[in-house]
Enzyme design. Structure first.
Site, mmCIF file in Angstrom:
data_model
loop_
_atom_site.group_PDB
_atom_site.id
_atom_site.type_symbol
_atom_site.label_atom_id
_atom_site.label_comp_id
_atom_site.label_asym_id
_atom_site.label_seq_id
_atom_site.Cartn_x
_atom_site.Cartn_y
_atom_site.Cartn_z
ATOM 1 N N GLU A 115 -1.557 3.372 -1.267
ATOM 2 C CA GLU A 115 -0.731 4.024 -2.220
ATOM 3 C C GLU A 115 -0.129 3.288 -3.236
ATOM 4 O O GLU A 115 0.337 2.166 -3.114
ATOM 5 C CB GLU A 115 0.500 4.911 -1.470
ATOM 6 C CG GLU A 115 -0.541 6.011 -0.699
ATOM 7 C CD GLU A 115 0.388 6.651 0.404
ATOM 8 O OE1 GLU A 115 0.139 8.088 0.435
ATOM 9 O OE2 GLU A 115 1.552 6.275 0.903
ATOM 10 N N CYS A 128 4.993 0.275 -8.289
ATOM 11 C CA CYS A 128 5.007 -0.400 -6.976
ATOM 12 C C CYS A 128 3.790 -0.454 -6.326
ATOM 13 O O CYS A 128 2.899 0.540 -6.239
ATOM 14 C CB CYS A 128 6.074 0.554 -6.095
ATOM 15 S SG CYS A 128 6.291 0.121 -4.553
ATOM 16 N N CYS A 135 -0.181 -3.069 7.332
ATOM 17 C CA CYS A 135 0.677 -4.055 7.254
ATOM 18 C C CYS A 135 0.542 -4.661 8.655
ATOM 19 O O CYS A 135 0.546 -3.670 9.638
ATOM 20 C CB CYS A 135 2.109 -4.062 6.879
ATOM 21 S SG CYS A 135 3.213 -5.460 6.836
ATOM 22 N N CYS A 139 7.764 -3.610 11.113
ATOM 23 C CA CYS A 139 9.268 -3.525 10.957
ATOM 24 C C CYS A 139 9.338 -1.948 11.537
ATOM 25 O O CYS A 139 8.555 -1.048 11.182
ATOM 26 C CB CYS A 139 9.413 -3.856 9.941
ATOM 27 S SG CYS A 139 9.151 -5.189 9.050
ATOM 28 N N CYS A 142 9.871 1.001 9.253
ATOM 29 C CA CYS A 142 8.907 1.167 8.057
ATOM 30 C C CYS A 142 7.599 1.858 8.379
ATOM 31 O O CYS A 142 6.994 1.713 9.357
ATOM 32 C CB CYS A 142 8.616 -0.240 7.515
ATOM 33 S SG CYS A 142 7.418 -0.082 6.375
ATOM 34 N N CYS A 368 10.608 4.118 -0.756
ATOM 35 C CA CYS A 368 10.387 2.957 0.031
ATOM 36 C C CYS A 368 10.289 3.231 1.513
ATOM 37 O O CYS A 368 11.044 3.755 1.944
ATOM 38 C CB CYS A 368 11.762 2.309 0.012
ATOM 39 S SG CYS A 368 12.068 1.140 -1.576
#
Ligand code: SAH
Ligand code: SF4
Length: 391
Positions: A115, A128, A135, A139, A142, A368
């Site tokens: 994205e 962004c 990933c 975290c 996230c 975010c």
């Protein structure tokens, strides 16, 4: 809180140059393009000039068809078209939020999806950009970190995101037009999916193109790389990219940061802060942005604010407070507005800018930490449905 998986950076990396078929020129460095041209028959003496010409057509004027490169001979254009392609990722879906934020789901080689988010602001705007599919870090606040599938993006796939956004914004200048002072796509943040410093070379090569005076022409001051804290790559970021740096700090004790940002178990707060002290000087950046996600009852006390100030003492810094953006199944809640303002106030009084980031594009899950590719979501929910049905 979710269990944390071991920290790893083992990801699938696909070769930049596929062994067969035409070579994609997008994402090659100038040196890489020169080599590719020579290997394919361009005389060595001409190669540098040809790179300059092709480079400008692709990155300055946004052309994807060799036939339009009118300062090259017809024969050379035909030859290029046989051996090379100019390819950017395919836009699968494009969503526009009530606040004007645009989210693109793009497909890359192998059918993977990432994205990209464009956030407009007063006639300018920030793109962004993602650096990985998913990933490897986990975290706990996230959404991207819950995605299983991970692969590094190539430099072409990274700069390709900028190119498709410029396509969508219709922002390629005409050849010979004066340099545009205000741009709809004026800033790039490497804050999409992935940990950019676990894909260093590709991110560097793509950002070099973004900064190139004959490329996308964005100043390095308008490019910000956000890292969760891959300490050994921080000095290299200053030396080899020289962009602005943002750090996902998020906690003021190792105990809490271990849980929120598990890479802290490998490089803790003290090691991270030490690596940051040299950054602004080496990279000529003005200050480092410390990102701090506000999680209710986890990291948002007055004591946290005071500890944060102490920890970063002496570092030219700005503290960006990010109200937590929720996603389905998230184990945290956003701190209250009052709490966030009080926290911001303490930091501000200590002499640091402490803006509170306005969540953008929440209605299309573009804020975010909300990014996660749609196919992955679909697969997960099917799995969930099966589990619920006891299959
Ligand atoms: N991997 C890099 C860059 C991508 S994340 C990094 O971690 O820095 C961009 C920023 O969004 C990071 O500061 C990240 O910690 C933050 N973030 C992640 N999930 C979030 C969420 N749910 N709400 C608010 N911010 C979040
Ligand atoms: Fe990865 Fe950054 Fe999300 Fe952490 S916050 S899981 S490093 S994308």
């Amino acid at each position: 809180m979710t269990a944390t998986a071991p920290i790893t950076q083992d990801v699938m990396t696909i070769p930049r140059k596929l062994p067969e078929g035409p070579i994609n020129l997008v994402g090659l460095t100038r040196v890489g393009m020169r080599t590719a041209l020579i290997e394919n028959g361009t005389p060595e003496k001409q190669a540098k000039m040809r790179v300059g010409q092709i480079w400008q057509w692709i990155y300055q004027w946004g052309k994807r068809d060799f036939a339009e490169m009118t300062n090259l001979s017809k024969a050379f254009r035909a030859d290029l078209a046989e051996k090379f392609i100019i390819e950017v990722p395919e836009v699968v879906t494009r969503q526009v939020s009530e606040d004007g934020t645009r989210k693109y789901l793009v497909k890359i080689a192998g059918g993977h999806e990432v994205e990209v988010v464009y956030i407009p602001e007063d006639g300018r705007g920030t793109l962004c950009v993602s650096s990985q599919v998913g990933c490897t870090l986990t975290c706990s606040f996230c959404h991207t970190g819950t995605q299983k599938l991970v692969r590094n993006l190539t430099a072409g796939e990274i700069i390709g995101q900028v190119m498709i956004a410029r396509d969508d914004l219709d922002e390629w200048p005409e050849q010979g037009a004066p340099k545009d002072e205000t741009r709809l796509l004026s800033n790039i943040v490497l804050m999409g999916m992935g940990e950019p410093l676990y894909n260093f070379e590709n991110v560097r090569d793509a950002m070099k193109i973004a900064m190139d005076a004959e490329g996308i022409q964005l100043s390095r001051r308008r490019i910000t790389l956000s890292t969760s804290g891959v300490v050994p790559e921080i000095a290299r970021t200053a030396e080899e990219i020289g962009c602005q740096l943002a750090i996902s700090f998020h906690a003021t004790t190792n105990e809490v940061r271990d849980k929120l940002v598990p890479i802290n178990k490998r490089w803790n707060i003290e090691e991270l802060v030490e690596a940051l002290r040299a950054y602004p000087r080496v990279s000529n950046s003005e200050r480092i942005t410390f990102e701090y996600v506000m999680l209710d009852g986890i990291n948002d006390t007055d004591a946290d604010a005071h500890r944060l100030i102490k920890l970063i003492e002496g570092i030219p810094a700005k503290i960006n407070l990010i109200p937590f953006n929720e996603w389905p199944g998230a184990p945290y809640k956003r701190s209250s507005g009052n709490r966030i303002h009080r926290f911001a106030d303490i930091i501000y009084k200590a002499g640091y800018a402490s803006p509170i980031r306005k969540p953008r594009g929440e209605d299309i899950m573009a804020a975010c930490g909300q990014l996660k590719s749609a196919t992955e979501r679909a697969r997960k929910s099917r799995k969930q449905i099966e589990a619920d049905a006891g299959l």
